[in-house]
Write a protein that holds these residues in place. Sequence first.
Motif, PDB file in Angstrom:
ATOM      1  N   VAL A 111       0.849  -1.196   0.000  1.00 51.35           N
ATOM      2  CA  VAL A 111       0.000   0.000   0.000  1.00 51.35           C
ATOM      3  C   VAL A 111       0.880   1.240   0.000  1.00 51.35           C
ATOM      4  O   VAL A 111       1.898   1.284   0.693  1.00 51.35           O
ATOM      5  N   VAL A 112       0.472   2.243  -0.770  1.00 59.19           N
ATOM      6  CA  VAL A 112       1.101   3.560  -0.725  1.00 59.19           C
ATOM      7  C   VAL A 112       0.001   4.576  -0.451  1.00 59.19           C
ATOM      8  O   VAL A 112      -0.947   4.701  -1.233  1.00 59.19           O
ATOM      9  N   GLU A 113       0.100   5.287   0.670  1.00 55.74           N
ATOM     10  CA  GLU A 113      -0.900   6.275   1.046  1.00 55.74           C
ATOM     11  C   GLU A 113      -0.566   7.645   0.456  1.00 55.74           C
ATOM     12  O   GLU A 113       0.587   7.935   0.121  1.00 55.74           O
ATOM     13  N   ASP A 114      -1.582   8.512   0.362  1.00 48.75           N
ATOM     14  CA  ASP A 114      -1.370   9.856  -0.173  1.00 48.75           C
ATOM     15  C   ASP A 114      -0.389  10.672   0.670  1.00 48.75           C
ATOM     16  O   ASP A 114       0.304  11.558   0.156  1.00 48.75           O
ATOM     17  N   ASN A 115      -0.338  10.379   1.979  1.00 53.04           N
ATOM     18  CA  ASN A 115       0.554  11.127   2.873  1.00 53.04           C
ATOM     19  C   ASN A 115       1.992  10.614   2.854  1.00 53.04           C
ATOM     20  O   ASN A 115       2.843  11.109   3.592  1.00 53.04           O
ATOM     21  N   GLY A 116       2.257   9.624   2.011  1.00 54.03           N
ATOM     22  CA  GLY A 116       3.616   9.106   1.891  1.00 54.03           C
ATOM     23  C   GLY A 116       3.888   7.828   2.656  1.00 54.03           C
ATOM     24  O   GLY A 116       4.949   7.211   2.474  1.00 54.03           O
ATOM     25  N   VAL A 119       3.556   0.637   3.019  1.00 49.16           N
ATOM     26  CA  VAL A 119       3.635  -0.668   3.664  1.00 49.16           C
ATOM     27  C   VAL A 119       4.153  -1.669   2.645  1.00 49.16           C
ATOM     28  O   VAL A 119       3.614  -1.777   1.540  1.00 49.16           O
ATOM     29  N   ARG A 120       5.209  -2.375   3.022  1.00 48.76           N
ATOM     30  CA  ARG A 120       5.771  -3.426   2.176  1.00 48.76           C
ATOM     31  C   ARG A 120       5.705  -4.753   2.924  1.00 48.76           C
ATOM     32  O   ARG A 120       5.653  -4.779   4.156  1.00 48.76           O
ATOM     33  N   SER A 121       5.723  -5.831   2.197  1.00 47.77           N
ATOM     34  CA  SER A 121       5.669  -7.155   2.816  1.00 47.77           C
ATOM     35  C   SER A 121       6.784  -8.029   2.263  1.00 47.77           C
ATOM     36  O   SER A 121       7.345  -7.768   1.191  1.00 47.77           O
ATOM     37  N   LYS A 122       7.061  -9.071   3.032  1.00 50.22           N
ATOM     38  CA  LYS A 122       8.111 -10.011   2.642  1.00 50.22           C
ATOM     39  C   LYS A 122       7.757 -11.384   3.185  1.00 50.22           C
ATOM     40  O   LYS A 122       7.303 -11.506   4.333  1.00 50.22           O
ATOM     41  N   GLY A 129       7.163 -25.658   8.130  1.00 44.42           N
ATOM     42  CA  GLY A 129       7.735 -25.677   6.798  1.00 44.42           C
ATOM     43  C   GLY A 129       7.081 -24.726   5.817  1.00 44.42           C
ATOM     44  O   GLY A 129       7.477 -24.675   4.647  1.00 44.42           O
ATOM     45  N   GLY A 130       6.077 -23.977   6.253  1.00 43.96           N
ATOM     46  CA  GLY A 130       5.412 -23.026   5.378  1.00 43.96           C
ATOM     47  C   GLY A 130       6.079 -21.668   5.421  1.00 43.96           C
ATOM     48  O   GLY A 130       7.240 -21.531   5.802  1.00 43.96           O
ATOM     49  N   SER A 131       5.343 -20.653   5.003  1.00 42.94           N
ATOM     50  CA  SER A 131       5.868 -19.289   5.020  1.00 42.94           C
ATOM     51  C   SER A 131       4.837 -18.354   5.627  1.00 42.94           C
ATOM     52  O   SER A 131       3.658 -18.684   5.724  1.00 42.94           O
ATOM     53  N   LYS A 132       5.283 -17.192   6.047  1.00 40.12           N
ATOM     54  CA  LYS A 132       4.407 -16.165   6.578  1.00 40.12           C
ATOM     55  C   LYS A 132       4.916 -14.818   6.085  1.00 40.12           C
ATOM     56  O   LYS A 132       6.081 -14.671   5.708  1.00 40.12           O
ATOM     57  N   LYS A 133       4.035 -13.837   6.092  1.00 36.49           N
ATOM     58  CA  LYS A 133       4.425 -12.505   5.678  1.00 36.49           C
ATOM     59  C   LYS A 133       4.741 -11.639   6.885  1.00 36.49           C
ATOM     60  O   LYS A 133       4.049 -11.692   7.894  1.00 36.49           O
ATOM     61  N   VAL A 134       5.787 -10.841   6.759  1.00 35.76           N
ATOM     62  CA  VAL A 134       6.051  -9.769   7.712  1.00 35.76           C
ATOM     63  C   VAL A 134       5.821  -8.459   6.961  1.00 35.76           C
ATOM     64  O   VAL A 134       5.922  -8.400   5.727  1.00 35.76           O
ATOM     65  N   PHE A 135       5.500  -7.410   7.714  1.00 38.86           N
ATOM     66  CA  PHE A 135       5.123  -6.145   7.085  1.00 38.86           C
ATOM     67  C   PHE A 135       5.996  -5.012   7.636  1.00 38.86           C
ATOM     68  O   PHE A 135       6.307  -4.972   8.824  1.00 38.86           O
ATOM     69  N   ARG A 136       6.328  -4.112   6.740  1.00 43.79           N
ATOM     70  CA  ARG A 136       7.225  -3.003   7.062  1.00 43.79           C
ATOM     71  C   ARG A 136       6.548  -1.690   6.669  1.00 43.79           C
ATOM     72  O   ARG A 136       6.289  -1.456   5.485  1.00 43.79           O
ATOM     73  N   LEU A 137       6.231  -0.864   7.661  1.00 41.84           N
ATOM     74  CA  LEU A 137       5.641   0.448   7.387  1.00 41.84           C
ATOM     75  C   LEU A 137       6.711   1.512   7.539  1.00 41.84           C
ATOM     76  O   LEU A 137       7.471   1.513   8.509  1.00 41.84           O
ATOM     77  N   GLN A 273      -4.430  -9.523   4.637  1.00 47.05           N
ATOM     78  CA  GLN A 273      -5.187  -8.325   4.298  1.00 47.05           C
ATOM     79  C   GLN A 273      -5.340  -7.416   5.512  1.00 47.05           C
ATOM     80  O   GLN A 273      -5.286  -6.190   5.400  1.00 47.05           O
ATOM     81  N   ALA A 274      -5.525  -8.021   6.684  1.00 45.45           N
ATOM     82  CA  ALA A 274      -5.820  -7.248   7.892  1.00 45.45           C
ATOM     83  C   ALA A 274      -4.596  -6.566   8.490  1.00 45.45           C
ATOM     84  O   ALA A 274      -4.691  -5.440   8.995  1.00 45.45           O
ATOM     85  N   LEU A 275      -3.438  -7.212   8.464  1.00 45.53           N
ATOM     86  CA  LEU A 275      -2.278  -6.674   9.174  1.00 45.53           C
ATOM     87  C   LEU A 275      -1.749  -5.351   8.593  1.00 45.53           C
ATOM     88  O   LEU A 275      -1.501  -4.406   9.356  1.00 45.53           O
ATOM     89  N   PRO A 276      -1.557  -5.227   7.273  1.00 45.22           N
ATOM     90  CA  PRO A 276      -1.107  -3.917   6.776  1.00 45.22           C
ATOM     91  C   PRO A 276      -2.150  -2.834   7.013  1.00 45.22           C
ATOM     92  O   PRO A 276      -1.793  -1.661   7.256  1.00 45.22           O
ATOM     93  N   ARG A 277      -3.418  -3.194   6.954  1.00 46.59           N
ATOM     94  CA  ARG A 277      -4.459  -2.216   7.239  1.00 46.59           C
ATOM     95  C   ARG A 277      -4.381  -1.765   8.692  1.00 46.59           C
ATOM     96  O   ARG A 277      -4.564  -0.573   9.007  1.00 46.59           O
ATOM     97  N   ALA A 278      -4.082  -2.710   9.603  1.00 39.90           N
ATOM     98  CA  ALA A 278      -3.946  -2.359  11.016  1.00 39.90           C
ATOM     99  C   ALA A 278      -2.774  -1.408  11.228  1.00 39.90           C
ATOM    100  O   ALA A 278      -2.851  -0.486  12.054  1.00 39.90           O
TER     101      ALA A 278
END
Length: 298
Positions: A111-116, A119-122, A129-137, A273-278
């Motif tokens: 996500v890129v907000e108008d105020n600059g 949020v990126r994910s990796k 043995g699976g994967s999960k996303k981490v988020f960077r604001l 979907q919920a975590l970057p929004r949070a």
Amino acid sequence: MLPAVVKLCCGIAYPHLRTMTGLQRMAVVVIEISSRRRHHPAWARIQLSAEWIQSYMGLVQPASNSTEARKEDSTAVPLEDKDLFYVNQGQEALRRALDILSDQNGWKTEVVEDNGDVVRSKAMPGGGGGSKKVFRLEGVLDASPEELYGALFLRVEDMHTWNPSIHRIKVLKHVGPETVVTHEVSAETAGNLIGQRDFLSVRHSCRHESCIYLGGAPTQLESFPLQKGFVRAEDGPTCIVIQPVAEDSGRSRITWLLNMDVKGWLPKSIVNQALPRAQLEFTRHLRRHLTARAALGR
């Protein structure tokens, strides 16, 4: 912060380290830092000084410029061995979180907000043995690092008064001026895709020059087991890095790593979907809170 530099002796047992003399301890730390500076860009920006090294080995307390923290520093007492566990855990959480942030590969813009705000994910290795996303604001706030330190760490129990996604946060244990154990309960709000959760976390803070680091990780406390009626989620290792904007000391750049396991049986698509929004909602509420405090002259 939905449940928080640096434990500098990765792989070395802390009780063993405490038996060394001061110079021996410092030598071990310098060797470890030197190795990290060669491999991680984020570590290469950290300047080595005797005071800074000693502060992270528990030889001296990290300095704080805030009045609130100075009051707590004045009553500090030597930590018992059972409390050092939480300090170690907080420092290790910061180290691991900074390692994640320092690796620039694999981040995708969410996500890129108008105020600059961005949020990126990796994708990171997860359990089973699976994967999960981490988020960077990443964003810039109209507040000094010291003001953010007060809102996000020193006054953490007040966070529910300005963030409607939090029902309450209670500090269960103070471990010196830089580390606390907290219990957080999220609020049951409309549109909350994840549902109500609780978190038992260690939160650790420290600073180097003009930067402030807040980190956290899930922890255990014998006197506070799982609570009936709640799903115990885990947040961490996580961190928020607060840096002053070079041309304006009254503004700060924040980098927030969110690394959460919400537990339960929710589909990954819902969680991702919920975590970057949070993160974005939290930052909006934080901005409003800072604006309101500034209007009151606080």
